[in-house]
Design a protein around this motif. Structure first.
Motif, PDB file in Angstrom:
ATOM      1  N   ARG A 105       0.859  -1.182   0.000  1.00  0.00           N
ATOM      2  CA  ARG A 105       0.000   0.000   0.000  1.00  0.00           C
ATOM      3  C   ARG A 105       0.894   1.230   0.000  1.00  0.00           C
ATOM      4  O   ARG A 105       1.606   1.478   0.979  1.00  0.00           O
ATOM      5  CB  ARG A 105      -0.909   0.017   1.228  1.00  0.00           C
ATOM      6  CG  ARG A 105      -1.872  -1.166   1.316  1.00  0.00           C
ATOM      7  CD  ARG A 105      -3.070  -0.989   0.390  1.00  0.00           C
ATOM      8  NE  ARG A 105      -3.924  -2.163   0.405  1.00  0.00           N
ATOM      9  CZ  ARG A 105      -4.918  -2.353   1.268  1.00  0.00           C
ATOM     10  NH1 ARG A 105      -5.160  -1.425   2.189  1.00  0.00           N
ATOM     11  NH2 ARG A 105      -5.663  -3.433   1.226  1.00  0.00           N
ATOM     12  N   LEU A 106       0.875   1.972  -1.080  1.00  0.00           N
ATOM     13  CA  LEU A 106       1.728   3.154  -1.161  1.00  0.00           C
ATOM     14  C   LEU A 106       1.427   4.121  -0.021  1.00  0.00           C
ATOM     15  O   LEU A 106       2.335   4.763   0.524  1.00  0.00           O
ATOM     16  CB  LEU A 106       1.539   3.843  -2.520  1.00  0.00           C
ATOM     17  CG  LEU A 106       2.354   5.123  -2.742  1.00  0.00           C
ATOM     18  CD1 LEU A 106       3.835   4.859  -2.561  1.00  0.00           C
ATOM     19  CD2 LEU A 106       2.074   5.697  -4.126  1.00  0.00           C
ATOM     20  N   LYS A 107       0.177   4.224   0.363  1.00  0.00           N
ATOM     21  CA  LYS A 107      -0.208   5.146   1.428  1.00  0.00           C
ATOM     22  C   LYS A 107       0.514   4.827   2.731  1.00  0.00           C
ATOM     23  O   LYS A 107       1.000   5.731   3.429  1.00  0.00           O
ATOM     24  CB  LYS A 107      -1.722   5.104   1.634  1.00  0.00           C
ATOM     25  CG  LYS A 107      -2.249   6.179   2.573  1.00  0.00           C
ATOM     26  CD  LYS A 107      -3.766   6.170   2.609  1.00  0.00           C
ATOM     27  CE  LYS A 107      -4.298   7.297   3.491  1.00  0.00           C
ATOM     28  NZ  LYS A 107      -5.770   7.333   3.552  1.00  0.00           N
ATOM     29  N   THR A 108       0.594   3.561   3.084  1.00  0.00           N
ATOM     30  CA  THR A 108       1.289   3.193   4.328  1.00  0.00           C
ATOM     31  C   THR A 108       2.796   3.356   4.183  1.00  0.00           C
ATOM     32  O   THR A 108       3.481   3.693   5.155  1.00  0.00           O
ATOM     33  CB  THR A 108       0.957   1.748   4.742  1.00  0.00           C
ATOM     34  OG1 THR A 108       1.346   0.838   3.706  1.00  0.00           O
ATOM     35  CG2 THR A 108      -0.531   1.592   5.005  1.00  0.00           C
ATOM     36  N   ASN A 109       3.342   3.141   2.991  1.00  0.00           N
ATOM     37  CA  ASN A 109       4.765   3.391   2.768  1.00  0.00           C
ATOM     38  C   ASN A 109       5.087   4.865   2.954  1.00  0.00           C
ATOM     39  O   ASN A 109       6.108   5.233   3.538  1.00  0.00           O
ATOM     40  CB  ASN A 109       5.173   2.958   1.354  1.00  0.00           C
ATOM     41  CG  ASN A 109       4.902   1.503   1.048  1.00  0.00           C
ATOM     42  OD1 ASN A 109       4.482   1.162  -0.056  1.00  0.00           O
ATOM     43  ND2 ASN A 109       5.107   0.639   2.019  1.00  0.00           N
ATOM     44  N   ILE A 110       4.196   5.727   2.455  1.00  0.00           N
ATOM     45  CA  ILE A 110       4.384   7.180   2.576  1.00  0.00           C
ATOM     46  C   ILE A 110       4.348   7.598   4.039  1.00  0.00           C
ATOM     47  O   ILE A 110       5.205   8.350   4.515  1.00  0.00           O
ATOM     48  CB  ILE A 110       3.288   7.920   1.778  1.00  0.00           C
ATOM     49  CG1 ILE A 110       3.491   7.711   0.277  1.00  0.00           C
ATOM     50  CG2 ILE A 110       3.283   9.408   2.112  1.00  0.00           C
ATOM     51  CD1 ILE A 110       2.305   8.185  -0.569  1.00  0.00           C
ATOM     52  N   GLY A 111       3.341   7.107   4.775  1.00  0.00           N
ATOM     53  CA  GLY A 111       3.226   7.454   6.192  1.00  0.00           C
ATOM     54  C   GLY A 111       4.396   6.957   7.008  1.00  0.00           C
ATOM     55  O   GLY A 111       4.897   7.655   7.911  1.00  0.00           O
ATOM     56  N   ALA A 112       4.884   5.756   6.693  1.00  0.00           N
ATOM     57  CA  ALA A 112       6.027   5.198   7.414  1.00  0.00           C
ATOM     58  C   ALA A 112       7.277   6.036   7.180  1.00  0.00           C
ATOM     59  O   ALA A 112       8.057   6.293   8.100  1.00  0.00           O
ATOM     60  CB  ALA A 112       6.265   3.757   6.979  1.00  0.00           C
ATOM     61  N   SER A 113       7.464   6.468   5.943  1.00  0.00           N
ATOM     62  CA  SER A 113       8.614   7.313   5.620  1.00  0.00           C
ATOM     63  C   SER A 113       8.561   8.627   6.398  1.00  0.00           C
ATOM     64  O   SER A 113       9.576   9.111   6.908  1.00  0.00           O
ATOM     65  CB  SER A 113       8.648   7.596   4.116  1.00  0.00           C
ATOM     66  OG  SER A 113       9.696   8.461   3.787  1.00  0.00           O
ATOM     67  N   TYR A 114       7.369   9.203   6.506  1.00  0.00           N
ATOM     68  CA  TYR A 114       7.195  10.443   7.254  1.00  0.00           C
ATOM     69  C   TYR A 114       7.544  10.235   8.736  1.00  0.00           C
ATOM     70  O   TYR A 114       8.227  11.060   9.353  1.00  0.00           O
ATOM     71  CB  TYR A 114       5.758  10.937   7.117  1.00  0.00           C
ATOM     72  CG  TYR A 114       5.459  12.209   7.880  1.00  0.00           C
ATOM     73  CD1 TYR A 114       5.648  13.459   7.295  1.00  0.00           C
ATOM     74  CD2 TYR A 114       4.989  12.170   9.197  1.00  0.00           C
ATOM     75  CE1 TYR A 114       5.379  14.631   7.994  1.00  0.00           C
ATOM     76  CE2 TYR A 114       4.721  13.330   9.901  1.00  0.00           C
ATOM     77  CZ  TYR A 114       4.907  14.559   9.295  1.00  0.00           C
ATOM     78  OH  TYR A 114       4.644  15.707   9.997  1.00  0.00           O
ATOM     79  N   LEU A 115       7.083   9.133   9.298  1.00  0.00           N
ATOM     80  CA  LEU A 115       7.359   8.842  10.710  1.00  0.00           C
ATOM     81  C   LEU A 115       8.859   8.700  10.970  1.00  0.00           C
ATOM     82  O   LEU A 115       9.387   9.225  11.952  1.00  0.00           O
ATOM     83  CB  LEU A 115       6.630   7.569  11.135  1.00  0.00           C
ATOM     84  CG  LEU A 115       5.198   7.746  11.624  1.00  0.00           C
ATOM     85  CD1 LEU A 115       4.502   6.399  11.735  1.00  0.00           C
ATOM     86  CD2 LEU A 115       5.172   8.462  12.963  1.00  0.00           C
ATOM     87  N   VAL A 116       9.545   7.981  10.076  1.00  0.00           N
ATOM     88  CA  VAL A 116      10.988   7.794  10.238  1.00  0.00           C
ATOM     89  C   VAL A 116      11.706   9.142  10.205  1.00  0.00           C
ATOM     90  O   VAL A 116      12.619   9.399  10.993  1.00  0.00           O
ATOM     91  CB  VAL A 116      11.530   6.857   9.144  1.00  0.00           C
ATOM     92  CG1 VAL A 116      13.051   6.888   9.100  1.00  0.00           C
ATOM     93  CG2 VAL A 116      11.048   5.429   9.384  1.00  0.00           C
ATOM     94  N   LYS A 117      11.270  10.004   9.311  1.00  0.00           N
ATOM     95  CA  LYS A 117      11.915  11.306   9.157  1.00  0.00           C
ATOM     96  C   LYS A 117      11.654  12.222  10.352  1.00  0.00           C
ATOM     97  O   LYS A 117      12.517  13.016  10.749  1.00  0.00           O
ATOM     98  CB  LYS A 117      11.429  11.965   7.871  1.00  0.00           C
ATOM     99  CG  LYS A 117      12.067  13.306   7.570  1.00  0.00           C
ATOM    100  CD  LYS A 117      11.531  13.866   6.260  1.00  0.00           C
ATOM    101  CE  LYS A 117      12.148  15.227   5.948  1.00  0.00           C
ATOM    102  NZ  LYS A 117      11.616  15.793   4.678  1.00  0.00           N
ATOM    103  N   HIS A 118      10.446  12.121  10.960  1.00  0.00           N
ATOM    104  CA  HIS A 118      10.035  13.082  11.987  1.00  0.00           C
ATOM    105  C   HIS A 118       9.954  12.502  13.391  1.00  0.00           C
ATOM    106  O   HIS A 118       9.520  13.194  14.307  1.00  0.00           O
ATOM    107  CB  HIS A 118       8.670  13.670  11.613  1.00  0.00           C
ATOM    108  CG  HIS A 118       8.705  14.544  10.398  1.00  0.00           C
ATOM    109  ND1 HIS A 118       8.988  15.885  10.449  1.00  0.00           N
ATOM    110  CD2 HIS A 118       8.504  14.245   9.093  1.00  0.00           C
ATOM    111  CE1 HIS A 118       8.949  16.393   9.227  1.00  0.00           C
ATOM    112  NE2 HIS A 118       8.663  15.423   8.388  1.00  0.00           N
ATOM    113  N   VAL A 119      10.361  11.263  13.573  1.00  0.00           N
ATOM    114  CA  VAL A 119      10.177  10.626  14.874  1.00  0.00           C
ATOM    115  C   VAL A 119      10.913  11.384  15.980  1.00  0.00           C
ATOM    116  O   VAL A 119      10.407  11.509  17.110  1.00  0.00           O
ATOM    117  CB  VAL A 119      10.605   9.141  14.826  1.00  0.00           C
ATOM    118  CG1 VAL A 119      12.082   8.997  14.504  1.00  0.00           C
ATOM    119  CG2 VAL A 119      10.277   8.445  16.141  1.00  0.00           C
ATOM    120  N   PHE A 120      12.075  11.918  15.691  1.00  0.00           N
ATOM    121  CA  PHE A 120      12.835  12.622  16.725  1.00  0.00           C
ATOM    122  C   PHE A 120      12.311  14.036  16.950  1.00  0.00           C
ATOM    123  O   PHE A 120      12.153  14.472  18.092  1.00  0.00           O
ATOM    124  CB  PHE A 120      14.319  12.641  16.355  1.00  0.00           C
ATOM    125  CG  PHE A 120      14.936  11.276  16.303  1.00  0.00           C
ATOM    126  CD1 PHE A 120      14.785  10.392  17.357  1.00  0.00           C
ATOM    127  CD2 PHE A 120      15.665  10.861  15.201  1.00  0.00           C
ATOM    128  CE1 PHE A 120      15.342   9.118  17.320  1.00  0.00           C
ATOM    129  CE2 PHE A 120      16.228   9.602  15.145  1.00  0.00           C
ATOM    130  CZ  PHE A 120      16.062   8.729  16.198  1.00  0.00           C
TER     131      PHE A 120
END
Length: 532
Positions: free
Chosen positions: A22-37
């Motif tokens: 699901r591209l949508k979940t891939n996009i959200g996961a990428s955002y989380l990795v980038k902004h988790v800190f």
């Protein structure tokens, strides 16, 4: 006063981002990795230590020891590349306080982004002694690396009394998606908590990307689903393009302080984002021409970055545009004038290697990404070989047709091992200047594009002969010589490509040095548009 350095690092990033089709979940996961800190960890630190107790910016310029002179104050030394480095001041021994701080943040992360692996390590440091401090920071990085192989944390709540598995991740389906965050059409369903959280952040990710490049893309928007990339039903192939800077570890090791490290990291990020913006500008200018071979609707761009920052870039696009986009981006990265305002010499010119994994939309996405990463590694092997000049960029690709072997090495051994040698000619060099020519131009990407263009034109060989040639090259010299005789009698010939003359010679019959370049060109005819 005592000081402790705490290093948080994100692990298994690729598996977290690319799991699920699901591209949508891939996009959200990428955002989380980038902004988790920045969005989760640092606010939690301020909540735990007190308002105004966290210095986020000043250490990017010069260490602020006055701020750290207050017990319980924390300075962000570095944040980026999946890592967060902190220095915290304590009145006395801070070992137990560090452990409690890491425990509280870990608890917050389990709730806020389940499935994401975050590791932590800490050590005593002396930030007012620069030489000693640098050695201590190196030691905490080494400790974190050691812990990756020793500690395997559970980051999902296992089996909370439910037995239904999530259709996307395979984890326990413990969340009822009443708001249809994961799937907008059809009935509401159960998904794992991890998939729900990823989908929830997808809108934020697209909004941030839209804002970041608003001046370039205008009314155009990024896709949310794989089938929005524009590929047609009969040509339903997409590509994952993974590009990584060359010798970046050496560049960072040459930094004499954490401040210099952080400044160079910021410049590299500026270079990468700026080059991607130039690529988007090119796409907007060419958008109408893509309609000749794609079906694009509602001003949706035929590209979606999943990782964009540092020297590491991953994006998806229709397979027919993958070589064009990757080549242009890599050329920009190696051009010192492509992005103005960069001060670090190491960030002005970034040579890189890239991999393009081409596969059908229905193919497991994580395996497609793994293939592109393996192709990037293969390009780096060529970059380090005697055939490559110092400071050169290289690109490799592979096409997956249905179920094939899981690794690139196995695919090449099973599908591209001919009787006379390797039928895969790449990796290919992208961009060069007269000042740093390789020993041979045989591997220039322009040669491949020229050969494909001549095949497309039909002026040198008929289409049925091009298909036949693929089979002929898999067999021995006798078949190749017979095929060359047929072409000559029919007044046909292989494409006349500069730097490939040795393969056209009659005594070589399309091979030289255990390699032939024509199979790559034949296979890429379906993925390089006419006129490229």
């Amino acid at each position: 006063m005592e000081y402790r350095a705490i290093l948080f690092d994100t692990r298994s990033i690729q598996r977290y981002i690319y799991s699920g089709n699901r591209l949508k979940t891939n996009i959200g996961a990428s955002y989380l990795v980038k902004h988790v800190f920045t969005d989760i960890v640092i606010p939690k630190l301020e909540e735990k230590l007190g308002e105004g107790s966290v210095d986020v910016d000043s250490w990017g310029k010069e260490p602020d020891m006055d701020f750290l002179a207050v017990p319980g104050h924390c300075a962000v030394v570095y944040c980026g590349g999946g890592k967060l480095l902190l220095v915290v001041s304590f009145e006395e021994n801070g070992v137990e306080e560090c452990r409690m701080l890491i425990r509280d943040i870990s608890t917050e992360l389990l709730v806020a982004c389940p499935g994401l692996h975050i590791g932590a390590a800490f050590t005593a440091v002396h930030p007012n002694q620069p030489d000693e401090f640098q050695k201590e920071i190196d030691s905490v990085y080494s400790l974190s690396k050691q812990m990756q192989n020793r500690v395997l944390p559970a980051v999902n709540v296992p089996y909370p009394g439910l037995t239904m598995n999530c259709a996307v991740s395979g984890e326990t389906a413990s969340y009822y998606d009443a708001g249809r965050e994961v799937q907008t059409d059809g009935e509401a369903r159960f998904y794992s908590q991890e998939i729900y959280v990823k989908a929830k952040y997808a809108e934020k990710a697209n909004a941030e990307l839209k804002k970041q490049f608003a001046d370039i893309i205008g009314d155009y928007r990024f896709p949310f689903q794989f089938d929005e990339l524009g590929q047609r039903a009969t040509e339903n192939y997409i590509a994952v393009v993974h590009i990584d800077g060359n010798n970046m570890g050496t560049k960072f090791r040459n930094c004499k302080s954490q401040t210099e490290y952080r400044r160079m990291s910021e410049d590299i990020n500026t270079k990468t984002v700026g080059c991607f913006g130039k690529l988007l500008e090119k796409i907007v200018n060419e958008y109408e021409s893509y309609q000749d071979f794609l079906t694009l609707k509602d001003n949706i761009l035929p590209i979606r970055p999943l990782i964009l920052g540092g020297d590491d870039v991953t994006f998806i696009c229709p397979a027919k545009l993958a070589v064009r986009f990757a080549k242009y981006f890599m050329e920009l990265m190696a051009d010192s004038a492509s992005v103005p305002g960069i001060k670090s010499e190491a960030a002005k010119v970034i040579d890189s290697c890239g991999g393009i994994g081409i596969f059908k939309t229905s193919y497991p996405f994580f395996r497609g990404y793994q293939l592109s990463e393996q192709l990037c590694d293969a390009a780096k092997v060529r970059m380090r070989s005697e055939e490559a000049a110092e400071g050169s960029s290289w690109l490799d690709f592979a096409i997956l047709h249905g179920e094939q072997a899981p690794t690139l090495e196995q695919i090449r051994a099973q599908e591209y091992a001919g009787a006379r040698g390797s039928m895969h000619f790449g990796p290919y060099q992208v961009g060069h200047s007269d000042g740093k020519l390789p020993k041979s131009h045989r591997f220039d990407i322009e040669n491949l594009l020229d050969c494909v263009a001549q095949f497309h034109s039909g002026k040198c060989m008929a289409k049925n002969k091009i298909k036949e040639m693929r089979s002929v090259l898999q067999h021995g010299e006798f078949e190749a010589v017979s095929f060359a005789d047929q072409l000559r009698h029919q007044n046909q010939h292989v494409p006349k490509v500069k730097n490939w003359e040795v393969y056209e010679q009659e005594e070589n019959s399309y091979w030289s040095g255990g390699r032939t370049p024509y199979v790559d060109a034949i296979e890429m005819m379906d993925f390089i548009p006419k006129g490229e």
